[in-house]
Design a protein around this motif. Structure first.
Motif, short mmCIF file in Angstrom:
data_model
loop_
_atom_site.label_atom_id
_atom_site.label_comp_id
_atom_site.label_asym_id
_atom_site.label_seq_id
_atom_site.Cartn_x
_atom_site.Cartn_y
_atom_site.Cartn_z
N GLY A 77 0.82 -1.21 0.00
CA GLY A 77 0.00 0.00 0.00
C GLY A 77 0.86 1.27 0.00
O GLY A 77 2.07 1.21 0.18
N PRO A 78 0.21 2.42 -0.16
CA PRO A 78 0.93 3.69 -0.29
C PRO A 78 1.51 4.19 1.03
O PRO A 78 0.98 3.89 2.09
CB PRO A 78 -0.16 4.66 -0.74
N THR A 79 2.58 4.96 0.94
CA THR A 79 3.09 5.66 2.12
C THR A 79 2.76 7.15 1.99
O THR A 79 2.30 7.61 0.94
CB THR A 79 4.61 5.41 2.30
N LYS A 102 -0.45 8.72 -0.49
CA LYS A 102 -1.59 9.05 0.37
C LYS A 102 -1.24 10.30 1.14
O LYS A 102 -0.09 10.55 1.46
CB LYS A 102 -1.92 7.91 1.33
N GLY A 125 -4.67 3.94 1.99
CA GLY A 125 -3.63 3.58 2.94
C GLY A 125 -4.11 2.48 3.87
O GLY A 125 -5.26 2.49 4.32
N CYS B 66 -0.91 -4.30 6.49
CA CYS B 66 -0.31 -3.11 5.88
C CYS B 66 1.17 -3.40 5.64
O CYS B 66 1.79 -4.11 6.44
CB CYS B 66 -0.46 -1.91 6.81
N GLN B 67 1.70 -2.83 4.57
CA GLN B 67 3.14 -3.06 4.29
C GLN B 67 4.02 -2.44 5.36
O GLN B 67 5.13 -2.90 5.60
CB GLN B 67 3.51 -2.55 2.90
N PRO B 180 -5.71 13.08 6.20
CA PRO B 180 -5.55 11.87 5.38
C PRO B 180 -4.22 11.16 5.59
O PRO B 180 -4.08 10.00 5.24
CB PRO B 180 -5.64 12.42 3.95
N CYS B 183 -4.09 7.66 7.67
CA CYS B 183 -4.95 6.55 7.25
C CYS B 183 -6.20 6.42 8.11
O CYS B 183 -6.38 5.42 8.82
CB CYS B 183 -4.17 5.24 7.24
N HIS B 271 -6.29 2.97 11.10
CA HIS B 271 -7.27 1.88 11.29
C HIS B 271 -6.59 0.54 11.53
O HIS B 271 -7.21 -0.38 12.04
CB HIS B 271 -8.23 1.81 10.10
#
Ligand code: SF4
Lengths: 174, 280
Positions: A77-79, A102, A125, B66-67, B180, B183, B271
């Motif tokens: 996913g985006p950072t 994001k 995100g 999540c990465q 934003p 997250c 989240h």
């Protein structure tokens, strides 16, 4: 509006994108985050060439988790894009096509997006497992020693993003 | 006295690191379901639906939620009757982190020095907080912390005259600034009182409390409920793209403080508020 777009995109496609559009990207994109941006900046300062040709390409601000055996990539996913803001206007002026990340951008970046008729997309995100399903190929093309922060060339299929900043100066976040 | 070999700690930490990054705790899953039911914006609902789907894929295919699998924050509550054998406890904890992050295909996100910045390649060291408690058990709580939200966290050294209204403003300021970047929908950990470092530590610890469980102190419980409503009224929404759910929980801890101060720590979490506990 929902759109399906092949990337890299031509100028007209970029001009037609409006903040709020929900877009599925298919094609080639590159990853780079903090450490790769710092190195690219240092190369430019020294008058050296960048390790990839960024002209018209899309940079995805992302550092994946490692791929399990048989998988293309890990979670992906985006950072937060804002950490790249210091480097971004220069890359846009050199021809960078668009960005995926994001979060908020500075006014300097927003101005550079308008000036260069570029676009900033957000991916969701914290949805890295889901987003990894839209990545069908991944290959490290530069800065291998940076581990997760290396530059990767990705093939994506129907990769979901939302237009946050468009070439007309619209900006989706409040 | 009870003897515990530190190898047992290594094994526990390792398996907990892997589990917590792939399977979100039940309280957070419920919080996300509730968010989905409450969200009024169509785009917001669509994003929350993706987040729910993300959890299913993560668990079934063992892909991290999540990465950013975080820097490992570990709370060790050690019973004072416990005697550790077999080596250094701190080394054993870090060995558990190393094993979990390397064998579990988790991302290595730690650099050895904040300025020189070479990746340690095994996600060590962890940030470890020890406390000694009565009894002969060891409770390990692991909370891998992603930095998208960590970077938006704040400490405010308010004045006593600022009172509860000052605290509310501080929380809203931090959440608005995070927007934003963190997250959303977020979980907000707040520590009020103590000293500069104590309020930050309480804010971090508050994030490990189950979403939906309130403080036992009546005014704190009221504050948690009121702030959740106020934050959701900001309209930041899922992924910051507008909507009625900006936060899923506000957890507040308090501690006595000095006559001259009102420290407030606000630890913003996304989240993917990961926390896992095990008692040995
Ligand atoms: S803030 Fe949380 S959900 Fe977002 S990228 Fe970081 S760890 Fe993942």
């Amino acid at each position: 509006m929902t759109k399906n777009i092949t990337v890299p995109m031509d100028e007209q496609t970029k001009l037609d994108l409006t903040a709020g559009d929900y877009v599925y990207l298919t094609g080639t994109i590159y990853t780079a985050r903090d450490a790769a941006h710092k190195r690219m900046q240092e190369s430019l300062d020294k008058g050296e060439a960048l390790p990839i040709d960024i002209v018209n390409q899309i940079i995805y601000y992302m550092g994946p988790s490692p791929a399990r055996e048989g998988k293309v990539i890990g979670s992906a996913g985006p950072t937060t894009a804002g950490r790249m803001d210091r480097y971004t206007p220069r890359l846009l002026d050199l021809g960078l096509g668009a960005m995926i990340g994001k979060g908020k951008r500075t006014q300097d970046v927003k101005d550079a997006i308008v000036r260069n008729k570029s676009v900033y997309f957000a991916a969701v995100g914290g949805a890295g497992a889901l987003l990894s399903k839209s990545i069908i190929k991944s290959e490290v093309v530069a800065y291998d020693d940076l581990g997760t922060e290396a530059i990767r060339k990705l093939e994506v299929k129907d990769f979901p993003v939302i237009v946050v900043a468009d070439s007309k100066g619209n900006y989706l976040y409040k | 006295m009870r003897e515990i070999n530190v190898n047992e700690i290594t094994e526990a930490v390792s398996s907990m690191c892997i589990e917590v990054n792939h399977v979100l705790s039940e309280d957070m899953k419920c919080a996300l379901d509730n968010a989905f039911n409450k969200e009024e914006s169509e785009l917001g609902k669509q994003i929350l639906d993706q987040l729910k789907e993300n959890l299913v894929i993560a668990k079934e295919e063992m892909i991290p939620i999540c990465q950013d699998t975080g820097m490992a924050v570990i709370f060790m509550e050690i019973g004072q009757e416990v005697h550790f054998t077999g080596g250094s406890l701190e080394d054993a904890i870090n060995e558990g982190v190393r094993k979990g992050y390397v064998e579990g295909y988790l991302r290595k996100s730690v650099v050895d020095d904040p300025i020189i910045r070479n990746n340690t390649k095994d996600n060590t060291p962890a940030v470890i907080h020890y406390s000694v408690v009565p009894g002969e058990n060891v409770k390990i709580t692991i909370s891998p912390k992603g930095f998208g939200s960590e970077n938006m966290s704040r400490v405010f050294m308010l004045k006593p005259a600022d009172g509860i209204e000052g605290v509310k403003n501080a929380i809203l300021t931090a959440v608005k600034d995070a927007g934003p970047n963190a997250c959303p929908p977020m979980v907000i950990g707040v520590g009020i009182g103590g000293t500069f470092e104590k309020c930050a530590l309480m804010a971090k610890h508050a994030l490990t409390r189950k979403a939906g469980v309130h403080s036992d102190i009546p005014y704190v419980k009221e504050l948690e409920e009121e702030m959740l409503d106020k934050i959701n009224a900001l309209g930041i929404g899922p992924a910051g793209l507008g909507g009625s759910v900006t936060a899923m929980a506000v957890n507040v801890e308090t501690y006595p403080t000095h006559i001259a101060g009102l420290p407030v720590g606000i630890n913003i979490c996304c989240h993917v508020n990961r926390h896992i506990e095990r008692v040995i």
